[in-house]
Design a protein around this motif. Structure first.
Motif, PDB file in Angstrom:
ATOM      1  N   ARG A 149      16.984  -2.209   6.827  1.00  0.00           N
ATOM      2  CA  ARG A 149      17.134  -1.128   5.860  1.00  0.00           C
ATOM      3  C   ARG A 149      15.745  -0.710   5.405  1.00  0.00           C
ATOM      4  NH1 ARG A 149      21.213  -2.424   1.326  1.00  0.00           N
ATOM      5  NH2 ARG A 149      20.984  -0.194   1.098  1.00  0.00           N
ATOM      6  N   HIS A 150      15.518   0.589   5.378  1.00  0.00           N
ATOM      7  CA  HIS A 150      14.235   1.110   4.915  1.00  0.00           C
ATOM      8  C   HIS A 150      14.438   2.500   4.345  1.00  0.00           C
ATOM      9  CE1 HIS A 150      13.233   3.882   8.388  1.00  0.00           C
ATOM     10  NE2 HIS A 150      14.263   3.219   8.871  1.00  0.00           N
ATOM     11  N   GLN A 151      13.429   3.004   3.651  1.00  0.00           N
ATOM     12  CA  GLN A 151      13.551   4.288   2.962  1.00  0.00           C
ATOM     13  C   GLN A 151      13.432   5.484   3.893  1.00  0.00           C
ATOM     14  OE1 GLN A 151      10.325   3.378   0.350  1.00  0.00           O
ATOM     15  NE2 GLN A 151      11.689   3.085  -1.385  1.00  0.00           N
ATOM     16  N   GLY A 152      12.800   5.328   5.021  1.00  0.00           N
ATOM     17  CA  GLY A 152      12.667   6.436   5.960  1.00  0.00           C
ATOM     18  C   GLY A 152      11.678   7.500   5.526  1.00  0.00           C
TER      19      GLY A 152
ATOM     20  N   ASP B 148       0.811  -1.223   0.000  1.00  0.00           N
ATOM     21  CA  ASP B 148       0.000   0.000   0.000  1.00  0.00           C
ATOM     22  C   ASP B 148       0.842   1.270   0.000  1.00  0.00           C
ATOM     23  OD1 ASP B 148      -2.316  -1.483  -0.013  1.00  0.00           O
ATOM     24  OD2 ASP B 148      -2.864  -1.047   2.065  1.00  0.00           O
ATOM     25  N   PHE B 149       1.893   1.280   0.803  1.00  0.00           N
ATOM     26  CA  PHE B 149       2.692   2.495   0.971  1.00  0.00           C
ATOM     27  C   PHE B 149       3.953   2.514   0.100  1.00  0.00           C
ATOM     28  CE2 PHE B 149       0.028   2.657   4.689  1.00  0.00           C
ATOM     29  CZ  PHE B 149      -0.133   4.002   4.940  1.00  0.00           C
ATOM     30  N   GLY B 150       4.215   1.435  -0.596  1.00  0.00           N
ATOM     31  CA  GLY B 150       5.420   1.387  -1.424  1.00  0.00           C
ATOM     32  C   GLY B 150       6.691   1.341  -0.594  1.00  0.00           C
ATOM     33  N   LEU B 151       6.643   0.604   0.494  1.00  0.00           N
ATOM     34  CA  LEU B 151       7.807   0.499   1.378  1.00  0.00           C
ATOM     35  C   LEU B 151       8.825  -0.457   0.770  1.00  0.00           C
ATOM     36  CD1 LEU B 151       5.929   0.042   4.766  1.00  0.00           C
ATOM     37  CD2 LEU B 151       6.700   2.176   3.730  1.00  0.00           C
ATOM     38  N   ASN B 152      10.055  -0.246   1.083  1.00  0.00           N
ATOM     39  CA  ASN B 152      11.130  -1.141   0.656  1.00  0.00           C
ATOM     40  C   ASN B 152      11.924  -1.490   1.906  1.00  0.00           C
ATOM     41  OD1 ASN B 152      13.033  -2.595  -0.708  1.00  0.00           O
ATOM     42  ND2 ASN B 152      14.026  -0.829  -1.652  1.00  0.00           N
ATOM     43  N   ILE B 153      11.465  -2.507   2.605  1.00  0.00           N
ATOM     44  CA  ILE B 153      12.060  -2.878   3.893  1.00  0.00           C
ATOM     45  C   ILE B 153      12.816  -4.183   3.732  1.00  0.00           C
ATOM     46  CG2 ILE B 153      11.573  -3.493   6.282  1.00  0.00           C
ATOM     47  CD1 ILE B 153       8.937  -1.862   5.932  1.00  0.00           C
ATOM     48  N   GLN B 154      14.026  -4.199   4.263  1.00  0.00           N
ATOM     49  CA  GLN B 154      14.833  -5.406   4.257  1.00  0.00           C
ATOM     50  C   GLN B 154      15.370  -5.615   5.662  1.00  0.00           C
ATOM     51  OE1 GLN B 154      17.768  -4.360   1.400  1.00  0.00           O
ATOM     52  NE2 GLN B 154      16.383  -4.533  -0.329  1.00  0.00           N
ATOM     53  N   GLN B 155      15.111  -6.805   6.236  1.00  0.00           N
ATOM     54  CA  GLN B 155      15.614  -7.103   7.567  1.00  0.00           C
ATOM     55  C   GLN B 155      16.369  -8.411   7.533  1.00  0.00           C
ATOM     56  OE1 GLN B 155      12.897  -6.718  10.863  1.00  0.00           O
ATOM     57  NE2 GLN B 155      14.416  -7.408  12.332  1.00  0.00           N
ATOM     58  N   ASN B 156      17.566  -8.366   8.109  1.00  0.00           N
ATOM     59  CA  ASN B 156      18.400  -9.547   8.251  1.00  0.00           C
ATOM     60  C   ASN B 156      18.917  -9.542   9.678  1.00  0.00           C
ATOM     61  OD1 ASN B 156      20.013 -11.755   7.919  1.00  0.00           O
ATOM     62  ND2 ASN B 156      21.484 -10.765   6.542  1.00  0.00           N
TER      63      ASN B 156
END
Length: 171
Positions: A135-138, A122-130
């Motif tokens: 990491r996210h766009q903020g 919905d929000f176009g988030l780009n979240i990566q968690q390891n």
């Protein structure tokens, strides 16, 4: 000669767009599912997706939002401010505690994996968690409610998000 001048001009224009785009707030009118927003009270909301142990954009953004509320005398004009914790290892209690540590009017929610996937679409988030690395766009989102639906009005990149810009948008 003319062809090479045109190519240089085209290259400069392309570079200007690539490097200038992060500094332009993204306008939208897309309806989103936002079950964490209240359905009473303000018809405006500011939503920020982050995590409590972030050492970069997250605390800066929350301090800007705190400043916004601290410098607005009429509480009736306050938007809902929601911090959505994207850390899969977090909890709603942690998110609420973290949000309220910046301002008592802030709400904190934890997005579990299933709802985070939907929010990402919905929000176009780009979240990566390891593990602990996230990491996210903020981005910070300004939403408005119309006819019982929330829609994104603007999405601010961290480079374009400041007190004055948001204040002008809200009041």
């Amino acid at each position: 000669m003319l062809k090479s001048s045109f190519m240089v001009l085209l290259l400069c224009l392309l570079l200007g767009i690539i490097f200038g785009l992060p500094f332009v707030p993204l306008e939208s009118n897309r309806t989103v599912e936002a079950p964490f927003l209240e359905h009473s009270g303000s018809d405006k909301a500011v939503v920020f997706f982050g995590f409590s142990h972030c050492g970069g954009v997250c605390p800066t953004t929350l301090l800007i939002l705190k400043s916004l509320l601290d410098n607005t005398t009429r509480q009736s004009q306050w938007p809902q401010v929601v911090f959505v914790d994207i850390d899969e290892n977090s909890s709603t209690q942690q998110a609420q505690t973290h949000a309220r540590s910046y301002h008592s009017a802030f709400s904190g929610v934890h997005a579990k994996a299933g709802s985070l996937a939907q929010l990402s679409r919905d929000f176009g988030l780009n979240i990566q968690q390891n593990g602990e690395q996230i990491r996210h766009q903020g981005r910070t989102y300004l939403l408005a409610r119309s006819q019982q639906q929330w829609r994104i009005v603007k999405a601010y990149n961290p480079e374009t998000f400041d007190f004055k810009t948001l204040q002008d948008e809200l009041y």
